[in-house]
Design an enzyme around this catalytic site. Structure first.
Site, mmCIF file in Angstrom:
data_model
loop_
_atom_site.group_PDB
_atom_site.id
_atom_site.type_symbol
_atom_site.label_atom_id
_atom_site.label_comp_id
_atom_site.label_asym_id
_atom_site.label_seq_id
_atom_site.Cartn_x
_atom_site.Cartn_y
_atom_site.Cartn_z
ATOM 1 N N GLY A 97 2.542 2.324 10.998
ATOM 2 C CA GLY A 97 3.805 3.503 10.884
ATOM 3 C C GLY A 97 4.797 3.931 11.479
ATOM 4 N N GLY A 123 2.951 -0.948 3.761
ATOM 5 C CA GLY A 123 2.930 0.329 3.703
ATOM 6 C C GLY A 123 4.094 0.788 3.908
ATOM 7 N N GLY A 124 5.096 1.002 4.302
ATOM 8 C CA GLY A 124 6.299 1.373 4.064
ATOM 9 C C GLY A 124 7.472 0.845 3.138
ATOM 10 N N ASN A 157 0.911 -1.310 0.167
ATOM 11 C CA ASN A 157 -0.014 0.111 0.118
ATOM 12 C C ASN A 157 1.063 1.493 -0.272
ATOM 13 O OD1 ASN A 157 -1.642 2.067 0.579
ATOM 14 N ND2 ASN A 157 -2.170 1.440 2.752
ATOM 15 N N TRP A 158 1.449 1.702 -1.249
ATOM 16 C CA TRP A 158 1.974 3.061 -1.250
ATOM 17 C C TRP A 158 1.918 4.073 -1.123
ATOM 18 C CZ3 TRP A 158 3.898 3.380 -7.175
ATOM 19 C CH2 TRP A 158 4.716 2.096 -7.080
ATOM 20 N N LYS A 159 0.014 4.224 -0.165
ATOM 21 C CA LYS A 159 -0.284 5.306 0.410
ATOM 22 C C LYS A 159 -0.213 6.957 -0.882
ATOM 23 C CE LYS A 159 -0.077 3.137 5.318
ATOM 24 N NZ LYS A 159 0.102 3.541 6.217
ATOM 25 N N GLU A 169 -5.489 -4.848 10.648
ATOM 26 C CA GLU A 169 -4.296 -3.348 10.839
ATOM 27 C C GLU A 169 -4.390 -3.092 11.760
ATOM 28 O OE1 GLU A 169 -2.370 -2.335 6.770
ATOM 29 O OE2 GLU A 169 -4.337 -0.670 7.390
ATOM 30 N N GLU A 225 -6.805 4.967 7.855
ATOM 31 C CA GLU A 225 -6.791 6.635 7.811
ATOM 32 C C GLU A 225 -7.882 6.961 7.251
ATOM 33 O OE1 GLU A 225 -2.697 5.504 5.804
ATOM 34 O OE2 GLU A 225 -2.172 5.374 7.544
ATOM 35 N N HIS A 255 -9.808 1.227 5.107
ATOM 36 C CA HIS A 255 -8.228 2.060 6.007
ATOM 37 C C HIS A 255 -8.522 2.429 6.772
ATOM 38 C CE1 HIS A 255 -4.051 2.924 6.871
ATOM 39 N NE2 HIS A 255 -3.419 2.032 6.232
ATOM 40 N N SER A 299 3.794 -2.462 10.224
ATOM 41 C CA SER A 299 5.420 -1.732 10.417
ATOM 42 C C SER A 299 5.352 -3.789 9.564
ATOM 43 C CB SER A 299 5.978 -1.704 11.523
ATOM 44 O OG SER A 299 4.777 -0.475 11.918
HETATM 45 P P1 13P Z 1 3.218 0.348 7.603
HETATM 46 O O1 13P Z 1 3.636 -0.890 6.635
HETATM 47 O O2 13P Z 1 4.108 1.418 7.021
HETATM 48 O O3 13P Z 1 3.640 -0.175 9.163
HETATM 49 O O4 13P Z 1 1.619 0.476 7.381
HETATM 50 C C1 13P Z 1 1.245 -0.286 6.947
HETATM 51 C C2 13P Z 1 -0.381 0.117 6.771
HETATM 52 O O5 13P Z 1 -1.400 0.967 7.006
HETATM 53 C C3 13P Z 1 -1.322 -0.603 5.226
HETATM 54 O O6 13P Z 1 -1.521 -0.299 4.990
#
Ligand code: 13P
Length: 249
Positions: free
Chosen positions: A172, A232-233, A9-11, A166, A96, A94, A211
């Site tokens: 993050g 994510g990251g 997930n590149w966000k 999640e 967010e 998500h 993470s």
């Molecule tokens: P991180 O891997 O950066 O913690 O993000 C997880 C995430 O929100 C994937 O949707």
């Protein structure tokens, strides 16, 4: 055996040039992965994914989808538009989006139905905040979130749903749920889904997100109810993303 899925997930990250480098890095070292692999990218870059990833083992998808089919919804992107650009997946709900855009459980369920009816696999995110975990409410919160989807969707629709657990406090932050903590919630989710239809629960992939990195992926992915990761990251660096793909393969 459920086939594992590693989805990035590149966000809201990327540029044409950065994406080109990242995708070519992933493509060149991917080989024949023993799991499904996908990237969920910002909508403007779906066309780029269609060009760069068609014919590869990497699927692509969106990070959200409109709950509406078409019409006067300024700024929204419909499921059929995402399909036009070859999306196999759409993330919905998500944390967010729940936190910053006020998306409710019922609204997330509508989006999941829209994604599935539009021909995609909906990746439905659930997870508790730190405060909810500390108050012992994890099970109640994720049950409420998954129940909204189980109630709104038919069994046929649910067959095209992937769940991503999640925990918000792990996103993050560098704090990962221990494999045992994650497994406990995954097993609870699967039992909840199984109460609706045992076969669907048995087949449904439940991903972990928060993470996940190359050095903690293997132990998480070894748990019986963890069927992959939503990354994510670590999905923004080809070597890290590939490290997780390898741990899942
Ligand atoms: P991180 O891997 O950066 O913690 O993000 C997880 C995430 O929100 C994937 O949707």
């Amino acid at each position: 055996m459920r086939r594992k899925l590693i989805a990035g997930n590149w966000k809201m990250n990327g540029s044409l040039e950065a994406n080109r480098l990242l995708l070519s890095g992933i493509k060149s070292d991917l080989g024949h992965p023993g799991c499904d692999v996908a990237v969920c990218v910002p909508a403007p870059y779906l066309a780029q994914c269609q060009t760069e990833l068609a014919g590869t083992a990497i699927g692509w998808g969106a990070q959200d989808v409109s709950a509406h089919e078409a019409g006067a919804f300024t700024g929204e992107v419909s499921a059929s538009m995402l399909r036009d650009f070859g999306c196999k997946y759409a993330i919905v709900g998500h944390s967010e989006r729940r936190a910053y855009h006020g998306e409710t459980d019922a609204f997330v369920a509508r989006k999941a139905a829209r994604a599935v009816d539009g021909g995609m696999i909906a990746i439905v995110c659930v997870g508790e905040t730190l405060a909810e975990r500390e108050q012992g409410e994890t099970a109640t919160v994720v049950a409420r979130q998954i129940d909204a989807v189980l109630t709104a969707l038919t069994n046929e629709q649910l067959a095209r749903v992937v769940v991503a657990y999640e925990p918000v406090w792990a996103i993050g932050t560098g704090k990962t749920a221990t494999p045992q903590m994650a497994q406990e919630v995954h097993a609870m989710l699967r039992a909840r889904i199984g109460a609706k239809e045992a076969g669907i629960a048995e087949r449904m992939a439940i991903l972990y997100g928060g993470s996940m990195k190359p050095d903690n992926a293997a132990e998480l992915l070894a748990m019986p109810d963890i069927d992959g990761g939503l990354i994510g990251g670590a999905s923004l660096k080809a070597s890290d993303f590939l490290g997780i793909v390898r741990a899942a393969s």
